[in-house]
Design an enzyme around this catalytic site. Structure first.
Site, PDB file in Angstrom:
ATOM      1  N   LYS A 242       0.839  -1.193   0.000  1.00 51.27           N
ATOM      2  CA  LYS A 242       0.000   0.000   0.000  1.00 51.27           C
ATOM      3  C   LYS A 242       0.880   1.253   0.000  1.00 51.27           C
ATOM      4  CE  LYS A 242      -3.728  -1.921   2.919  1.00 51.27           C
ATOM      5  NZ  LYS A 242      -4.906  -1.706   2.066  1.00 51.27           N
ATOM      6  N   ARG A 316     -10.221 -11.729   2.794  1.00 56.74           N
ATOM      7  CA  ARG A 316     -11.144 -12.790   2.364  1.00 56.74           C
ATOM      8  C   ARG A 316     -10.458 -14.157   2.363  1.00 56.74           C
ATOM      9  NH1 ARG A 316     -12.166  -9.711  -3.105  1.00 56.74           N
ATOM     10  NH2 ARG A 316     -11.703  -8.062  -1.606  1.00 56.74           N
TER      11      ARG A 316
END
Length: 463
Positions: A242, A316
């Site tokens: 990021k 996830r």
């Protein structure tokens, strides 16, 4: 600041709630109070406070504005703003509030008492409230305590809230409420078939940072509820690193697990007649030579293969193994909670809790519960035509479909693939952070959806 009702009820100051559209309540007060209100320009705006001094100079009566209906509709817990404005002391609510409005006012007062003071002393004399007649004080205090736990966990920086720290919080809860707990960590995750939890967390290899699955059970009778919370204690994005601005708030990426633990605390404290299981895959998505890579294909606990197209879509993956484990028992209801997608924030902003449900009746119960406890939610669709977007061809599933469309929906569809035997499944894609201070909701970590779920459990599980 205390998040409990006042225990000392002597010499309580009357706190009169004044509706801006019907200020006739002022007529019932002594003429001196009415004159003081007029002299000071009291308009009964939502959360406006006026303290009326007595002959000895101390507060003898206090007024708090209830605003107009449109103001109350636009600002949850508006009365809670009064707590920070009132002089220290003990107050007793007076006025015509009843039912849900009274509950909201009392709970808002408790929640306004929250301060994150682990690193800086924020203690000061405060205004306390006697539990109003007509509210379930024990229930509201249990809710406030659960919310405080959630906020504390999210607000704590990762240096003090890594996977081992999150495990310790769960262990402390287990001791407090006589729950059973088991933890699988490190290489044992591979041995016990949690390959995706291991893959995501293996780059953080120090003992207190290594990945683990926390499994807590409580209750011996009633329907079974399994809560699954994403516990990514920090998310660098992995090898798909990021940028700095996007990494700044990633201590909150365990907000799903924090909310699940807060909800579990509420349930256990209230002694609800159900069998509770809490599953938390706790990891750090770190960067090192053994980090999982874009292009890797992982085989999940369920046996489904997953192509990793972005290591920043890691939540996830860890949830998938935990959901597969939950599904093996076919409980009455599985609920997962996660700070999963930025797409959900773009869709509904930071206040609403987007959720998905496999049964319309369950969605109705959540919506109904939410509107009664000032915990707004918004149902999102498990839109089956988008299933093809998560099927890359080279593997059964894709963890990060290209194109950017329907990112929250495709994430929920991905998770739903791992709940095949349990008919009733819900997923909450929450933000877990309040970007600006508001009454009862200071800037920082915040629980979302927990009160709505708690309120809905009666209908969801026929308690």
């Amino acid at each position: 600041m205390p998040m409990r009702f006042a225990s000392n009820t002597s010499r309580a100051v009357p706190l009169h709630v004044i509706d801006q559209e019907d200020m006739s309540a002022l007529e019932t007060l002594p003429a001196s109070v009415k004159t003081w209100a007029e002299t000071n320009g009291f308009k009964a705006a939502l959360g406006e406070v006026l303290a009326v001094p007595g002959e000895d100079g101390t507060v003898s009566v206090a007024l708090v504005g209830y605003g107009a209906p449109k103001d109350r509709a636009r600002k949850r817990f508006g009365l809670a703003a009064a707590r920070a404005k009132l002089p220290a002391g003990t107050y007793q609510l007076q006025g015509s509030l009843e039912g849900e409005a009274l509950d909201e006012a009392a709970l808002g007062w408790l929640l306004e008492g929250y301060r994150f003071d682990r690193y800086a002393n924020q203690s000061r004399p405060v205004a306390e409230l006697i539990a109003p007649d007509g509210v379930d004080a024990a229930r509201l205090e249990a809710i406030a305590a659960g919310e405080a736990l959630t906020r504390d966990l999210i607000n704590t920086p990762t240096q003090d809230m890594g996977p081992a720290d999150l495990e310790q919080i769960a262990r402390d809860l287990a001791v407090q409420f006589q729950a059973d707990i088991a933890v699988t960590e490190g290489e044992a995750l591979l041995e016990q078939n949690y390959p995706m939890i291991h893959a995501v967390g293996r780059a953080a290899h120090l003992p207190d940072r290594c990945p683990r699955l926390i499994d807590m059970r409580w209750g011996e009778e009633g329907p079974q509820l399994t809560l699954v919370g994403k516990g990514v204690c920090f998310d660098t994005g992995g090898l798909n690193l990021k940028p700095g601005g996007s990494m700044a708030l990633m201590k909150k990426d365990m907000g799903g697990s924090a909310t699940v633990l807060g909800l579990a605390r509420m349930i256990m404290s209230l002694g609800l007649k159900l069998r509770l299981r809490v599953l938390i895959p706790a990891v750090e998505n770190a960067v090192s030579g053994n980090a999982f890579r874009p292009g890797d294909i992982l085989t999940s606990r369920k046996g489904l293969t997953v192509e990793v197209n972005n290591t920043d879509a890691e939540g996830r993956l860890v949830l998938a193994d935990a959901l597969a484990l939950a599904d093996e028992e076919t409980p009455d209801l599985i609920i997962s909670m996660a700070t999963l997608t930025g797409a959900a924030r773009v869709a509904v902003g930071p206040d609403l809790s987007p959720f998905y449900a496999t049964r319309p009746e369950d969605a109705d119960a959540i919506r109904n519960g939410a509107k009664h406890v000032a915990d707004p939610v918004w149902e999102m669709p498990l839109w089956s035509p988008y299933e093809t977007m998560i099927e890359p061809g080279i593997a059964d599933l894709d963890n990060a479909p290209k194109g950017g469309f329907a990112g929250s929906i495709t994430a929920a569809l991905f998770l739903n693939r791992f709940v095949t035997d349990t008919p009733r499944y819900m997923h909450f894609d929450i933000y877990g952070w309040n970007p600006t201070s508001a009454p009862a909701r200071p800037k920082g970590g915040v629980g979302m959806g927990a009160r709505a779920i708690l309120a809905a459990l009666q209908d969801l599980l026929d308690l």
